[in-house]
Write a protein that holds these residues in place. Structure first.
Motif, PDB file in Angstrom:
ATOM      1  N   MET A  46      19.609 -20.593 -15.831  1.00 58.56           N
ATOM      2  CA  MET A  46      20.646 -19.846 -15.142  1.00 58.56           C
ATOM      3  C   MET A  46      21.529 -19.108 -16.145  1.00 58.56           C
ATOM      4  N   ASP A  47      21.848 -19.788 -17.269  1.00 57.95           N
ATOM      5  CA  ASP A  47      22.642 -19.155 -18.319  1.00 57.95           C
ATOM      6  C   ASP A  47      21.963 -17.892 -18.835  1.00 57.95           C
ATOM      7  N   LEU A  48      20.646 -17.966 -19.005  1.00 60.61           N
ATOM      8  CA  LEU A  48      19.910 -16.806 -19.503  1.00 60.61           C
ATOM      9  C   LEU A  48      20.034 -15.642 -18.524  1.00 60.61           C
ATOM     10  N   MET A  49      19.892 -15.940 -17.233  1.00 60.11           N
ATOM     11  CA  MET A  49      20.049 -14.890 -16.231  1.00 60.11           C
ATOM     12  C   MET A  49      21.475 -14.345 -16.211  1.00 60.11           C
ATOM     13  N   LEU A  99      27.691  -7.509  -7.812  1.00 59.51           N
ATOM     14  CA  LEU A  99      26.341  -7.632  -7.262  1.00 59.51           C
ATOM     15  C   LEU A  99      25.509  -8.606  -8.089  1.00 59.51           C
ATOM     16  N   SER A 100      25.640  -8.521  -9.399  1.00 59.61           N
ATOM     17  CA  SER A 100      24.922  -9.441 -10.286  1.00 59.61           C
ATOM     18  C   SER A 100      25.378 -10.875 -10.058  1.00 59.61           C
ATOM     19  N   ALA A 101      26.674 -11.064  -9.867  1.00 63.11           N
ATOM     20  CA  ALA A 101      27.205 -12.414  -9.666  1.00 63.11           C
ATOM     21  C   ALA A 101      26.680 -13.044  -8.378  1.00 63.11           C
ATOM     22  N   LEU A 102      26.531 -12.259  -7.318  1.00 63.02           N
ATOM     23  CA  LEU A 102      25.992 -12.798  -6.077  1.00 63.02           C
ATOM     24  C   LEU A 102      24.562 -13.303  -6.265  1.00 63.02           C
ATOM     25  N   GLY A 103      23.745 -12.529  -6.988  1.00 54.34           N
ATOM     26  CA  GLY A 103      22.379 -12.971  -7.269  1.00 54.34           C
ATOM     27  C   GLY A 103      22.353 -14.242  -8.100  1.00 54.34           C
ATOM     28  N   GLN A 104      23.255 -14.339  -9.068  1.00 51.28           N
ATOM     29  CA  GLN A 104      23.332 -15.530  -9.900  1.00 51.28           C
ATOM     30  C   GLN A 104      23.738 -16.744  -9.075  1.00 51.28           C
ATOM     31  N   ALA A 105      24.677 -16.565  -8.167  1.00 45.40           N
ATOM     32  CA  ALA A 105      25.126 -17.679  -7.330  1.00 45.40           C
ATOM     33  C   ALA A 105      23.982 -18.204  -6.463  1.00 45.40           C
ATOM     34  N   LEU A 106      23.178 -17.300  -5.917  1.00 43.88           N
ATOM     35  CA  LEU A 106      22.034 -17.728  -5.103  1.00 43.88           C
ATOM     36  C   LEU A 106      21.032 -18.511  -5.939  1.00 43.88           C
ATOM     37  N   PHE A 107      20.760 -18.058  -7.144  1.00 42.27           N
ATOM     38  CA  PHE A 107      19.838 -18.755  -8.042  1.00 42.27           C
ATOM     39  C   PHE A 107      20.348 -20.160  -8.362  1.00 42.27           C
ATOM     40  N   ILE A 108      21.654 -20.275  -8.595  1.00 40.92           N
ATOM     41  CA  ILE A 108      22.242 -21.583  -8.911  1.00 40.92           C
ATOM     42  C   ILE A 108      22.056 -22.547  -7.745  1.00 40.92           C
ATOM     43  N   LEU A 109      22.310 -22.070  -6.529  1.00 46.19           N
ATOM     44  CA  LEU A 109      22.189 -22.930  -5.356  1.00 46.19           C
ATOM     45  C   LEU A 109      20.757 -23.423  -5.163  1.00 46.19           C
ATOM     46  N   ILE A 110      19.788 -22.541  -5.357  1.00 45.55           N
ATOM     47  CA  ILE A 110      18.377 -22.932  -5.217  1.00 45.55           C
ATOM     48  C   ILE A 110      18.012 -23.981  -6.263  1.00 45.55           C
ATOM     49  N   SER A 111      18.424 -23.751  -7.512  1.00 42.27           N
ATOM     50  CA  SER A 111      18.136 -24.708  -8.588  1.00 42.27           C
ATOM     51  C   SER A 111      18.762 -26.063  -8.305  1.00 42.27           C
ATOM     52  N   ALA A 112      20.004 -26.070  -7.839  1.00 41.19           N
ATOM     53  CA  ALA A 112      20.687 -27.324  -7.538  1.00 41.19           C
ATOM     54  C   ALA A 112      19.988 -28.077  -6.409  1.00 41.19           C
ATOM     55  N   ALA A 113      19.512 -27.344  -5.390  1.00 41.51           N
ATOM     56  CA  ALA A 113      18.824 -27.987  -4.276  1.00 41.51           C
ATOM     57  C   ALA A 113      17.529 -28.657  -4.738  1.00 41.51           C
ATOM     58  N   VAL A 114      16.782 -27.990  -5.615  1.00 42.81           N
ATOM     59  CA  VAL A 114      15.533 -28.562  -6.131  1.00 42.81           C
ATOM     60  C   VAL A 114      15.810 -29.826  -6.937  1.00 42.81           C
ATOM     61  N   ILE A 115      16.834 -29.791  -7.769  1.00 44.31           N
ATOM     62  CA  ILE A 115      17.174 -30.955  -8.592  1.00 44.31           C
ATOM     63  C   ILE A 115      17.640 -32.116  -7.715  1.00 44.31           C
ATOM     64  N   CYS A 116      18.448 -31.834  -6.710  1.00 43.14           N
ATOM     65  CA  CYS A 116      18.896 -32.890  -5.790  1.00 43.14           C
ATOM     66  C   CYS A 116      17.707 -33.555  -5.091  1.00 43.14           C
ATOM     67  N   TRP A 117      16.785 -32.755  -4.607  1.00 44.61           N
ATOM     68  CA  TRP A 117      15.613 -33.298  -3.911  1.00 44.61           C
ATOM     69  C   TRP A 117      14.806 -34.208  -4.834  1.00 44.61           C
ATOM     70  N   ALA A 118      14.556 -33.734  -6.067  1.00 42.72           N
ATOM     71  CA  ALA A 118      13.778 -34.534  -7.007  1.00 42.72           C
ATOM     72  C   ALA A 118      14.521 -35.816  -7.384  1.00 42.72           C
ATOM     73  N   SER A 119      15.842 -35.744  -7.515  1.00 45.51           N
ATOM     74  CA  SER A 119      16.629 -36.927  -7.875  1.00 45.51           C
ATOM     75  C   SER A 119      16.581 -37.982  -6.776  1.00 45.51           C
ATOM     76  N   VAL A 120      16.735 -37.548  -5.537  1.00 37.16           N
ATOM     77  CA  VAL A 120      16.673 -38.484  -4.408  1.00 37.16           C
ATOM     78  C   VAL A 120      15.293 -39.129  -4.316  1.00 37.16           C
ATOM     79  N   GLN A 121      14.249 -38.355  -4.547  1.00 34.12           N
ATOM     80  CA  GLN A 121      12.889 -38.893  -4.520  1.00 34.12           C
ATOM     81  C   GLN A 121      12.713 -39.979  -5.573  1.00 34.12           C
ATOM     82  N   ARG A 122      13.249 -39.758  -6.750  1.00 35.38           N
ATOM     83  CA  ARG A 122      13.114 -40.760  -7.814  1.00 35.38           C
ATOM     84  C   ARG A 122      13.950 -41.998  -7.528  1.00 35.38           C
ATOM     85  N   LEU A 123      15.130 -41.807  -6.964  1.00 38.22           N
ATOM     86  CA  LEU A 123      15.953 -42.972  -6.631  1.00 38.22           C
ATOM     87  C   LEU A 123      15.278 -43.825  -5.560  1.00 38.22           C
TER      88      LEU A 123
END
Length: 293
Positions: free
Chosen positions: A49-52, A82-106
């Motif tokens: 996300m930082d790179l983007m 406009l760039s910030a809105l795209g970045q915010a969407l990317f952050i939300l998607i990444s966070a959702a994927v990490i949350c799902w994987a974390s819950v699965q491991r727990l």
């Protein structure tokens, strides 16, 4: 500072940000393959996300610096939002994927076994060192140029330090005590921070695109200048809006109707210069009205 020097410094900060983010993505991708740690995955997603963000910030610095033209009478600074809105969407998607994987491991502790924790800790330590170096340089540039884009990018990297430290702590706990589930807990916390950051970035960009007024402190400062400016008997219809780092100011001032046009223009021009001096990112239009007797 001359304008070209400020542009060069801002671009140097942008290039450094892109370079550091690229190196961190490569290192953390390798560390994730070695360790399988979700906390490293969270840090990897954050670095991606930082790179983007850094690429977007650099593009915004270049594009927003373009002067107004026939198609864009108020400049090009809205590209930052406009760039910030795209970045915010990317952050939300990444966070959702990490949350799902974390819950699965727990839910399945056997799936959370980590390996090569020492390798992961070394990589995260290098990440912290590189991030600290970048933040120091961005801070120096921001102080000299006043660039809000550089300041925002710097704040974002400062926020990355906690997830990196958390990743080291979870890897150490797994290596020392076999507490692999701490990795999932740290990843969930990092994902929560990412969501908060995405909401903040997205709201700021949305407000700017919807022509939200400038910060109340800025408005109060402009009003104080107009109220106390020599020759100004009153003012009204002070309106502001933001686009990226730019602030647009429209103001009506009330002047003595008996004075010459040259004198009236000098008063308005002086006030405009004072506003821009205090708020360098302001674009100011002042309309002159005859004061009521």
């Amino acid at each position: 500072m001359a304008q070209p020097d400020g542009i060069r410094l801002n671009l140097s900060a942008g290039l450094a940000s892109v370079a550091v983010a690229g190196v961190l993505v490569a290192l953390k991708l390798w560390a994730l393959g070695e360790t399988g740690a979700l906390s490293v995955a969270a840090s990897l997603a954050d670095s991606a996300m930082d790179l983007m963000v850094s690429l977007g910030a650099m593009a915004a610095l270049i594009y927003a610096a373009r002067p107004a033209d026939e198609d864009h009478h108020f400049g090009h600074t809205s590209v930052e939002d406009l760039s910030a809105l795209g970045q915010a969407l990317f952050i939300l998607i990444s966070a959702a994927v990490i949350c799902w994987a974390s819950v699965q491991r727990l839910a399945d502790p056997q799936a959370g076994r980590l390996t090569q924790e020492t390798t992961g800790m070394v990589v995260m330590g290098v990440s912290i060192a590189l991030t600290l170096g970048l933040v120091l340089w961005q801070g120096r540039v921001a102080r000299r140029t006043g660039s809000r884009v550089v300041q925002a990018d710097r704040l974002h990297y400062l926020g990355d330090l906690l997830p990196n430290i958390g990743a080291i702590a979870s890897l150490w706990a797994s290596s020392r005590f076999g507490m692999a589930q701490i990795d999932s807990v740290v990843a969930l916390a990092a994902a929560g921070m990412m969501v908060l950051g995405a909401v903040r970035i997205g709201k700021g960009a949305w407000d700017a695109l919807m022509d939200r007024r400038a910060d109340p402190a800025v408005i109060a400062g402009i009003a104080a200048l107009a109220r106390d400016w020599p020759g100004v008997r009153g003012f009204h219809d002070l309106k502001t809006r933001t686009a990226g780092s730019q602030i647009f100011v429209h103001l009506h001032v009330e002047l003595d109707g008996e004075q010459s046009l040259r004198e009236a223009h000098a008063i308005a021009a002086g006030l405009k210069a004072a506003i821009i001096r205090d708020y360098p990112m302001a674009d100011v239009i002042i309309h002159q009205d005859v004061a009521r007797v």
